[in-house]
Design an enzyme around this catalytic site. Sequence first.
Site, PDB file in Angstrom:
ATOM      1  CG  ASN A  91      -0.529   0.275   2.861  1.00  0.00           C
ATOM      2  OD1 ASN A  91       0.418   0.693   2.887  1.00  0.00           O
ATOM      3  ND2 ASN A  91      -0.503  -1.929   3.471  1.00  0.00           N
ATOM      4  CG  ASP A 110      -6.239  -5.276   5.896  1.00  0.00           C
ATOM      5  OD1 ASP A 110      -6.653  -5.427   7.310  1.00  0.00           O
ATOM      6  OD2 ASP A 110      -7.049  -4.367   5.607  1.00  0.00           O
ATOM      7  CE  LYS A 166       9.056 -11.947 -14.046  1.00  0.00           C
ATOM      8  NZ  LYS A 166       9.491 -11.052 -15.149  1.00  0.00           N
ATOM      9  N   PRO A 226      -2.891 -11.719  10.343  1.00  0.00           N
ATOM     10  CG  PRO A 226      -1.045 -12.627  11.264  1.00  0.00           C
ATOM     11  CD  PRO A 226      -1.352 -12.591   9.936  1.00  0.00           C
ATOM     12  CB  ILE A 249      -0.345  -6.554  14.770  1.00  0.00           C
ATOM     13  CG1 ILE A 249       0.181  -7.222  13.019  1.00  0.00           C
ATOM     14  CG2 ILE A 249       0.565  -6.339  15.346  1.00  0.00           C
ATOM     15  CD1 ILE A 249       1.187  -6.778  12.767  1.00  0.00           C
ATOM     16  CG  PHE A 309      -2.801   5.476  13.527  1.00  0.00           C
ATOM     17  CD1 PHE A 309      -2.387   5.353  14.339  1.00  0.00           C
ATOM     18  CD2 PHE A 309      -2.595   6.350  13.038  1.00  0.00           C
ATOM     19  CE1 PHE A 309      -1.696   6.082  15.445  1.00  0.00           C
ATOM     20  CE2 PHE A 309      -2.071   7.641  13.286  1.00  0.00           C
ATOM     21  CZ  PHE A 309      -1.761   7.743  14.056  1.00  0.00           C
ATOM     22  CE  LYS A 316      -8.650  -3.718  14.463  1.00  0.00           C
ATOM     23  NZ  LYS A 316      -7.472  -3.698  13.540  1.00  0.00           N
TER      24      LYS A 316
HETATM   25  O1  PMT Z   1       3.236   6.187   6.218  1.00  0.00           O
HETATM   26  P1  PMT Z   1       2.434   7.481   6.099  1.00  0.00           P
HETATM   27  O2  PMT Z   1       2.489   7.459   4.406  1.00  0.00           O
HETATM   28  O3  PMT Z   1       2.801   8.773   6.684  1.00  0.00           O
HETATM   29  O4  PMT Z   1       0.962   7.443   6.255  1.00  0.00           O
HETATM   30  C1  PMT Z   1       0.206   7.365   7.396  1.00  0.00           C
HETATM   31  C2  PMT Z   1      -1.091   6.554   7.999  1.00  0.00           C
HETATM   32  C3  PMT Z   1      -1.681   6.867   6.967  1.00  0.00           C
HETATM   33  C4  PMT Z   1      -0.848   4.832   7.233  1.00  0.00           C
HETATM   34  C5  PMT Z   1      -1.476   5.687   9.219  1.00  0.00           C
HETATM   35  O5  PMT Z   1      -1.496   7.479   9.488  1.00  0.00           O
HETATM   36  C6  PMT Z   1      -2.577   5.235   9.295  1.00  0.00           C
HETATM   37  O6  PMT Z   1      -3.439   5.415   9.429  1.00  0.00           O
HETATM   38  N1  PMT Z   1      -1.945   3.885   9.416  1.00  0.00           N
HETATM   39  C7  PMT Z   1      -3.050   2.535   9.656  1.00  0.00           C
HETATM   40  C8  PMT Z   1      -3.166   2.646   8.376  1.00  0.00           C
HETATM   41  C9  PMT Z   1      -4.237   1.006   8.509  1.00  0.00           C
HETATM   42  O7  PMT Z   1      -3.673  -0.042   7.890  1.00  0.00           O
HETATM   43  O8  PMT Z   1      -5.455   1.925   9.019  1.00  0.00           O
HETATM   44  P2  PMT Z   1      -6.340   0.449   9.289  1.00  0.00           P
HETATM   45  O9  PMT Z   1      -7.655   1.240   8.627  1.00  0.00           O
HETATM   46  O10 PMT Z   1      -6.307  -0.869   7.815  1.00  0.00           O
HETATM   47  O11 PMT Z   1      -6.311  -0.682  10.316  1.00  0.00           O
HETATM   48  C10 PMT Z   1      -6.205  -0.146  11.537  1.00  0.00           C
HETATM   49  C11 PMT Z   1      -5.484  -0.891  13.038  1.00  0.00           C
HETATM   50  O12 PMT Z   1      -5.090  -1.854  12.874  1.00  0.00           O
HETATM   51  C12 PMT Z   1      -4.040   0.152  12.238  1.00  0.00           C
HETATM   52  O13 PMT Z   1      -3.807   0.580  13.341  1.00  0.00           O
HETATM   53  C13 PMT Z   1      -3.459  -0.759  11.980  1.00  0.00           C
HETATM   54  O14 PMT Z   1      -1.535  -0.882  12.432  1.00  0.00           O
HETATM   55  C14 PMT Z   1      -4.199  -1.931  12.377  1.00  0.00           C
HETATM   56  N2  PMT Z   1      -4.048  -3.652  11.404  1.00  0.00           N
HETATM   57  C15 PMT Z   1      -4.155  -3.858  10.685  1.00  0.00           C
HETATM   58  C16 PMT Z   1      -4.076  -5.172   9.328  1.00  0.00           C
HETATM   59  C17 PMT Z   1      -3.440  -6.151  10.641  1.00  0.00           C
HETATM   60  N3  PMT Z   1      -3.336  -7.059   9.526  1.00  0.00           N
HETATM   61  N4  PMT Z   1      -2.895  -5.711  11.847  1.00  0.00           N
HETATM   62  C18 PMT Z   1      -2.655  -4.398  12.085  1.00  0.00           C
HETATM   63  O15 PMT Z   1      -2.551  -4.061  12.842  1.00  0.00           O
END
Ligand code: PMT
Length: 405
Positions: free
Chosen positions: A210, A279, A289, A305, A307, A323, A341
Site C-alpha cells: 500500500n 489485510d 516468477k 493476522p 496485530i 490508527f 478491537k
Molecule cells: O506512512 P504514512 O505515509 O505517513 O501514512 C500514515 C498512515 C495513513 C498509514 C497512518 O496514519 C495510518 O492511518 N495507519 C493505519 C493504516 C491502516 O492500516 O488502517 P486500518 O484501518 O486498515 O487498520 C486499523 C488498525 O489496525 C491500524 O492501527 C493497523 O496498524 C492495525 N492492523 C491492521 C491490519 C492488521 N492485519 N494488523 C493490524 O495491526
Amino acid sequence: MNRSCRGRTLVGVTGGIAAYKSAELVRLLRRRDHEVQVVMTESATRFVSPLTFQALSGRTVRTSLWDEAGEAAMGHIELARWADRILVAPASADFLAKLNTGLADDLLATLCLVAECPLWVAPAMNRSMWRHPATQANVKSLQLRGVKILGPAEGEQACGETGPGRMLAPEEILSSLEAELQAGPLQGTRVMVTAGPTREAIDPVRYISNRSSGKMGYAVAQAAREAGAVVTLVTGPTVLTPPQVTKLVRVESAGEMYEAVMKWVEGQDIFIATAAVADYAPVEKEKNKIKKKPETIQLELTRTPDILASVAALENKPFTVGFAAETRSLAQYAREKLVRKNLDMIAANIVGEKQGFEVEDNALDVFWPGGETHLSLSSKLTLARRLIGLVAERYEARNSTENTR
Ligand code: PMT
C-alpha cells in the site's frame, strides 16, 4: 536514563567571546552521552578554531552551507532532521534577530529554519545590546514560538561593563537541558510503535502493498522518544532514515510484523499501531516468477493476522492505540474499531491528497472511551507530538483509575 536516550544534540556556536565556554559545554555533553554535532558561524571561527570543537565532539565541525565535503557527508536538511534538539550557545544579538525574522543566509540559521526539533538558545552579548528593545522584542517573539531561552546571567562582561548579558555557565546550560529531557511525560515508560507498509510476496519479484511511506509512524516513534520513552520501532519497508530508538526491528510482511510484535511486546507499557498492515496476503508464494498468461489470472488471498487486535487481547495488554485510515465515515468506522478491537484509543485519518498516506501533513480525529478530540492539519511530527501528549494523558488517567480500584 537509558544511554541512547540522551540523543543527538546539535550545538550551534555564533560569534562572541563566550564561544570559548562552548568548548567546555561540548565536553560536558559528550561526557553525559549526548551525540554532538557542532555547527559554527563564520564569525564564531574567529574566536575559537573549529579544530577545538572537532576534537571535543569527535565529529567534523560544519561551518558553511557551501561546504562540499560536509554536504556530501550529510546535507543541511538531513543535518536538521538528524538533531533531536538544537542548542545555540552563545547566541549573539545578531543571531537572535536572524532567527526571529527567519533569515537563512548561513548554515546555522538555515538549520534552525528547517528543523522541527526543540530549539534552545543561550544569549551572550553586551548588556546594552541585551536590553535594547529590538533584542527584547526578538526574544519575546522567539519565546512565543516555543524557543527556550537560557539566561543570560548578570555580571562582569568581557567589555568591562557589568549587567545582564553573560552566557550561562556550561554546567547551568547542561542542567537546564537535562531537567527538561527528564521531565518528558513518558519518562520511564516503554513504547512500541509499528510503522510503514507491509509487503506480501506473490512471487520473487512481485508483491501486494500500500501507499504508506512510514512518515507518520516514524514521527510517532520520535515524539515518544522526545517525551522520554524507551522506544521499540517495528517497521515495514520504507526509504526513510529511522529516528534514533532503543530497538529497531525491520520486517517485510504482515506475518513477520506479527511475529516481531509478539516477540517484543511483553513489558511494553504502550503500543501504537501506525503501520498500514496488508489485510490479505497470497495463499501461496510462487517459487519462480509467474509467467504471463494469455488472459486473466486468479490470485487467492487469505487474511493476515490482526496485530493490533492480538495485542489488545493479551492478558497484560499495554495501553493500546490503533490508527484508522478511511476514505469516508471516519468517526463511525473509528468508533467501531475502538470497541471491536478493545482499544484504549484510536487515531483516525481521512485519506486525501493533502493528508494521510505519503504526504508530509496529516490531521487526526482521536477517540477513546468517553472522549474525543480533533488534532488539526499540521506536519506529521508536530501532529505526533500532540498525539503523544494525549496518549500520555490518557495513559496516566487509566493508571490512576486502576490504582484506585
Ligand atoms: O506512512 P504514512 O505515509 O505517513 O501514512 C500514515 C498512515 C495513513 C498509514 C497512518 O496514519 C495510518 O492511518 N495507519 C493505519 C493504516 C491502516 O492500516 O488502517 P486500518 O484501518 O486498515 O487498520 C486499523 C488498525 O489496525 C491500524 O492501527 C493497523 O496498524 C492495525 N492492523 C491492521 C491490519 C492488521 N492485519 N494488523 C493490524 O495491526
